[in-house]
Design an enzyme around this catalytic site. Structure first.
Site, PDB file in Angstrom:
ATOM      1  N   GLU A 151       0.812  -1.231   0.000  1.00  0.00           N
ATOM      2  CA  GLU A 151       0.000   0.000   0.000  1.00  0.00           C
ATOM      3  C   GLU A 151       0.844   1.280   0.000  1.00  0.00           C
ATOM      4  O   GLU A 151       0.742   2.101   0.908  1.00  0.00           O
ATOM      5  CB  GLU A 151      -0.948  -0.016   1.213  1.00  0.00           C
ATOM      6  N   GLU A 267      -5.789 -10.901  -1.727  1.00  0.00           N
ATOM      7  CA  GLU A 267      -6.609 -10.789  -0.502  1.00  0.00           C
ATOM      8  C   GLU A 267      -8.100 -10.761  -0.837  1.00  0.00           C
ATOM      9  O   GLU A 267      -8.866  -9.974  -0.275  1.00  0.00           O
ATOM     10  CB  GLU A 267      -6.226  -9.506   0.279  1.00  0.00           C
TER      11      GLU A 267
HETATM   12  C1  GLA Z   1      -4.731  -4.701   4.246  1.00  0.00           C
HETATM   13  C2  GLA Z   1      -3.546  -5.568   4.634  1.00  0.00           C
HETATM   14  C3  GLA Z   1      -3.977  -6.875   5.213  1.00  0.00           C
HETATM   15  C4  GLA Z   1      -5.092  -6.711   6.223  1.00  0.00           C
HETATM   16  C5  GLA Z   1      -6.202  -5.896   5.643  1.00  0.00           C
HETATM   17  C6  GLA Z   1      -7.329  -5.688   6.612  1.00  0.00           C
HETATM   18  O1  GLA Z   1      -5.364  -5.171   3.125  1.00  0.00           O
HETATM   19  O2  GLA Z   1      -2.710  -5.831   3.534  1.00  0.00           O
HETATM   20  O3  GLA Z   1      -2.872  -7.492   5.829  1.00  0.00           O
HETATM   21  O4  GLA Z   1      -4.586  -6.128   7.382  1.00  0.00           O
HETATM   22  O5  GLA Z   1      -5.706  -4.642   5.253  1.00  0.00           O
HETATM   23  O6  GLA Z   1      -8.166  -6.810   6.603  1.00  0.00           O
END
Ligand code: GLA
Length: 342
Positions: A151, A267
């Site tokens: 990020e 994710e």
């Molecule tokens: C971001 C992070 C993850 C997790 C999410 C919250 O996407 O990369 O590790 O902490 O936030 O669910």
């Protein structure tokens, strides 16, 4: 009549799926298409829940520890590491021939105070390099890919090139990214090194702006010889914004591939933000996967979690007792069609 149909779709059908035969797992089917499939897992469930373990063994060809490798978890105090939980997960994976992703080295969150108290940039570089040597070094050959940075673009911070105004950035500028990738590569030259990002999935202006800044950053990194070899698309999707997932994401994956990067969906989960039915949530999974698998073929898909927590509005592929839900079957049915689109 409509009520009866809805009752059947939302209650009877999912229950019947719980008892359905599942001789071919998603992992096996995905693998036959050349794609790894798996989940973010957590230590407590993996250690204490037999059913959870069995799901991972049967369904996953790749897993990622949810929090156990984040800086504040694994390296909570200066010179003090806690490898107990990550060791457990990684040993489990190695024993069961499952690949592992490492998440994450540098992120703007979960940085302990002994790091953010550092005010001297050179001292910070030393700490970053030490951390990477110890963490990536410990799992050399066992972790196939690392989210070296997570990020890093955030246009609302109004910094040059859209960079996030994180502690790392304030201290070292964009170079913090170079430092981390170079040390990661030096420590484990065979690991695939990722930049992982959210908010790049939608056909909206702000997502387009973010994608452009991401691509520009990757080009700058490559021009400077930074060993970046992968890009992770987080894919926290909601029932609202699934409507904005379309051709722009498709083109973005093309662009990343043209830059020579591996592309993983890292994710994936779907939040029910406007009270849609279980069937519609499963169709959102289907829509998303059809786009990312279709012609570009991402290299791996990881779902962010295994069980859907009872009070959560974010849905994954199993209920909180480890039974399949509708999403499981939609996801499973999407993979075999990948090659047909290529
Ligand atoms: C971001 C992070 C993850 C997790 C999410 C919250 O996407 O990369 O590790 O902490 O936030 O669910």
């Amino acid at each position: 009549m409509k009520k009866t149909i809805l009752f059947f779709i939302n209650f009877i059908l999912p229950i019947s799926f719980c008892f359905a035969d599942d001789s071919n797992s998603i992992g096996v089917i995905a693998k036959s298409e050349g794609i790894n499939f798996g989940f973010a897992v957590n230590y407590n469930s993996l250690k204490n829940d037999r059913k959870y373990q069995d799901i991972i063994k049967k369904q996953a060809t790749i897993i990622v520890p949810t929090n156990e490798l984040k800086w504040s978890n694994i390296h909570p105090q200066k010179n003090i590491y806690d490898f107990s939980k990550s060791d457990y997960i990684i040993d489990f994976a190695v024993k069961n021939n499952i690949k592992v992703r490492g998440h994450t080295i540098l992120w703007h969150a979960r940085i302990p105070n002994y790091i953010t108290d550092i005010t001297n940039p050179n001292e910070l570089k030393i700490q970053i390099n030490e951390h990477i040597k110890n963490v990536i070094g410990r799992y050399k050959g066992k972790i196939e890919s690392w989210d070296v940075v997570n990020e890093v673009i955030n246009p609302p911070d109004k910094q040059p090139n859209g960079l996030r105004n994180s502690y790392w950035y304030k201290m070292l500028g964009e170079e913090y990214i170079d430092i981390a990738f170079k040390q990661a590569h030096k420590t484990d030259p065979r690991a695939i090194l990722f930049y992982n990002e959210w908010g790049v999935e939608f056909d909206t202006n702000w997502s387009e702006d973010k994608r452009n800044k991401v691509i520009a950053l990757i080009k700058r990194l490559k021009a400077r010889g930074v060993p970046i070899t992968g890009f992770g698309i987080q894919s926290h999707i909601s029932s609202n914004n699934i409507n904005f997932v379309n051709s722009k994401l498709d083109n973005f994956i093309d662009n990343l591939k043209e830059l020579g990067l591996k592309v993983y969906i890292t994710e994936l989960d779907i939040k029910n933000s406007n009270n849609i039915s279980n069937t519609d949530i499963s169709l959102a999974y289907k829509k998303y996967l059809n786009i990312v698998l279709k012609k570009n073929k991402v290299d791996a898909v990881l779902i962010w979690g295994v069980y859907t927590k009872r009070k959560s509005d974010t849905y994954v592929l199993f209920d909180d007792s480890g039974n399949y839900n509708l999403n499981y079957f939609e996801v499973k049915n999407t993979f075999p069609y990948v090659n047909k689109y290529n």
